[in-house]
Scaffold this active site. Structure first.
Site, PDB file in Angstrom:
ATOM      1  CB  VAL A 163       1.490   1.638   0.508  1.00 55.99           C
ATOM      2  CG1 VAL A 163       1.617   2.711  -0.562  1.00 55.99           C
ATOM      3  CG2 VAL A 163       2.596   1.795   1.543  1.00 55.99           C
ATOM      4  N   GLY A 205       4.018   5.417   6.229  1.00 53.06           N
ATOM      5  CA  GLY A 205       2.599   5.445   6.592  1.00 53.06           C
ATOM      6  C   GLY A 205       1.715   5.424   5.356  1.00 53.06           C
ATOM      7  CD  GLU A 260       8.929  11.410  -5.127  1.00 51.33           C
ATOM      8  OE1 GLU A 260       9.118  12.134  -6.094  1.00 51.33           O
ATOM      9  OE2 GLU A 260       9.766  11.261  -4.205  1.00 51.33           O
ATOM     10  CG  ASP A 319      13.736   0.979   4.364  1.00 50.21           C
ATOM     11  OD1 ASP A 319      12.888   0.456   3.617  1.00 50.21           O
ATOM     12  OD2 ASP A 319      13.756   2.201   4.614  1.00 50.21           O
ATOM     13  CE  LYS A 358      12.933   4.121   2.430  1.00 47.72           C
ATOM     14  NZ  LYS A 358      12.457   4.276   3.805  1.00 47.72           N
ATOM     15  N   GLY A 373       1.982   1.145  10.924  1.00 49.06           N
ATOM     16  CA  GLY A 373       2.138   0.872   9.485  1.00 49.06           C
ATOM     17  C   GLY A 373       3.398   1.446   8.878  1.00 49.06           C
ATOM     18  CB  VAL A 425      -5.449  12.264 -15.721  1.00 55.40           C
ATOM     19  CG1 VAL A 425      -5.133  11.226 -16.783  1.00 55.40           C
ATOM     20  CG2 VAL A 425      -4.702  11.932 -14.432  1.00 55.40           C
TER      21      VAL A 425
END
Ligand code: NAP
Ligand code: HSE
Length: 438
Positions: free
Chosen positions: A20, A308, A135, A207, A211, A193, A39
């Site tokens: 990541v 991923g 997120e 997992d 979540k 991945g 930004v």
């Protein structure tokens, strides 16, 4: 273009630069002008913490930024935002607490931490007046956290039902479509991945449970320890279950299910039979999909790549843009302040009601079906469909009998199966899968 409130860039440090983290570096460096437009000023990566300085990294990363010393990120007063993509509980929790105490904005994709220490982290961030954005922790690139935190803030969320583990969904899809073994399909998911450092968290359902506890916090305002949830993984699903599911016009998917009953919340994670025509039954591969039902809104579906590097980095970098924008505007902490939740009683599994698929492996002798039907009937469980199938058993060989029940209480079904466990005709324990009709 936002009005320029300051000229200097927002500075950030990365904790981790693996799957990541590599994606985060690529997205942050891909189009700096776009970042500046969003930004108001650029975002500059100042330091990147890793374990191994010798490992190959994405080419977009300037190798001089790498360090193995966490204090070069956490204790540098010039770093305003920390992006945590290293995973694990320790030393990660300690790192994030230090970052918050130093009033740095924090972005994390770490569902383990949020599910186990989310309350601690959010309270600390609220007290420090900093943002804690996550997120990427649920659904990879699927914007489910934002949808619950912002888009549905005005509604009462009644239910959350979804495929939230990309690895499990990928594995189930490859087992069904390509006939792969569980181990081979997991190895493929790892190579792509998708999997956690410990892939048993994926295939074992842990997992997804992490979540679901995060989604329950956002959707139902319920603080639930993921260790208290009913969790089953996909390891016990046999090819024969896929074949029977197909015969009854269902598909097997691994689901996270949450319902707010007012007095209690129902939170469970396990494989399910879903009608073939349903949307979730057709979400394949690494895709995730979550159906939310709002009292006023009705059903709402969010779906996309659930794991991923780049898909997850989309979520992480969008969080980083939000946190950076708040820093520039001088309103840090707003999104964290909006999250409120409390301890809520969990509905016991024995009290849930649904339909069931039950596969029995039994001796093929007189009275077996009557005995099974009798036990289920005694417990108040009504059979809706029944098949005995497979190669015709030789005398003394086991037969496979599959029953679908009408809606029943789980406690009643388990009581009947418990009473049948010691029956002399039972060759192996009955296999139970719940049927969801979303
Ligand atoms: P990963 O590929 O294993 O990368 C972890 C990175 O953190 C590596 O760069 C590693 O350094 C570094 N790291 C780990 N422990 C460290 C320590 N104690 N000190 C310093 N550096 C350390 O993991 P990942 O797949 O990117 O996942 C990262 C996080 O994102 C996890 O919380 C995971 O649950 C979450 N997540 C992952 C996905 C996904 O699809 N992979 C999706 C959503 C969320 P080295 O490179 O030197 O080993
Ligand atoms: N291992 C996780 C999955 C990564 O497969 O869904 C995304 O959270």
């Amino acid at each position: 273009m936002l009005p320029r409130m300051r000229e200097r860039p927002v500075t950030c440090g990365l904790l981790g630069c693996g799957t990541v983290g590599g994606g985060v570096v690529r997205l942050l460096t891909r189009d700096p002008a776009k970042v500046t437009r969003r930004v108001g000023v650029p975002i500059e990566i100042r330091r990147v913490l890793v374990r191994d300085l010798g490992k190959a990294r994405v080419p977009e990363l300037d190798g001089r930024l790498l360090t193995t010393d966490a204090s070069e990120v956490l204790d540098d007063p010039d770093i305003e935002m920390v992006i945590e993509v290293m995973g694990g509980a320790e030393p990660t929790l300690d790192h994030l607490m230090r970052a918050i105490d130093a009033k740095k904005g924090v972005v994390t994709a770490n569902k383990l931490l949020l599910a186990t220490a989310g309350k601690q982290l959010l309270e600390r961030a609220q007290a420090a007046g900093v943002d804690l954005a996550f997120e990427g922790a649920v659904g990879g690139g699927v914007p489910i956290v934002r949808t619950l935190r912002e888009a549905l803030a005005s509604d009462r969320v009644e239910s959350i039902t979804g495929i939230v583990n990309g690895t499990s969904n990928y594995v189930l899809t490859r087992m069904l479509d390509a006939g792969l073994s569980l181990d081979d399909a997991v190895a493929e998911a790892q190579a792509r991945g998708y999997a956690e450092a410990d892939p048993t968290m994926d295939v074992g359902g842990g997992d997804a449970a992490q979540k679901l506890s995060i989604l329950a916090m956002l959707g139902f305002g319920a603080a639930a320890d993921y260790a208290d949830l009913h969790v089953e993984g996909i390891q016990a699903i046999a090819p024969i279950d896929h074949r029977f599911a197909e015969r009854f016009a269902y598909r097997i998917k691994h689901l996270a299910i949450g319902r707010d009953h007012g007095d209690e919340v129902e939170l469970r994670v396990h494989p399910c039979l879903l009608p073939q025509r349903s949307v979730l039954a057709n979400v394949d591969g690494v895709l995730n999909a979550v159906t939310l039902t709002g009292e006023a809104l009705g059903p709402c579906l969010v779906s996309g790549q659930g794991a991923g590097d780049l898909p997850t980095a989309v979520s992480v970098v969008s969080d980083a843009l939000d946190v950076a924008r708040s820093l520039v505007a001088g309103v840090a902490g707003l999104q964290t302040r909006a999250i409120a939740y409390e301890a809520r009683p969990l509905r016991a599994m024995a009290a849930i009601e649904t339909r069931y698929y039950i596969r029995f492996t039994v001796l093929d002798e007189p009275g077996v079906i009557a005995a099974i039907a009798g036990r289920l009937g005694d417990a108040g469980v009504s059979i809706e469909q029944l098949v005995q199938d497979g190669p015709r058993p030789e005398p003394g060989e086991p037969a496979t009998v599959v029953m679908l029940t009408h809606r029943a209480r789980e406690g009643a079904v388990q009581a009947a199966l418990g009473a049948l466990r010691e029956a002399t005709f039972m060759v192996e324990p009955a296999r139970l899968l719940r049927i969801e009709e979303p």
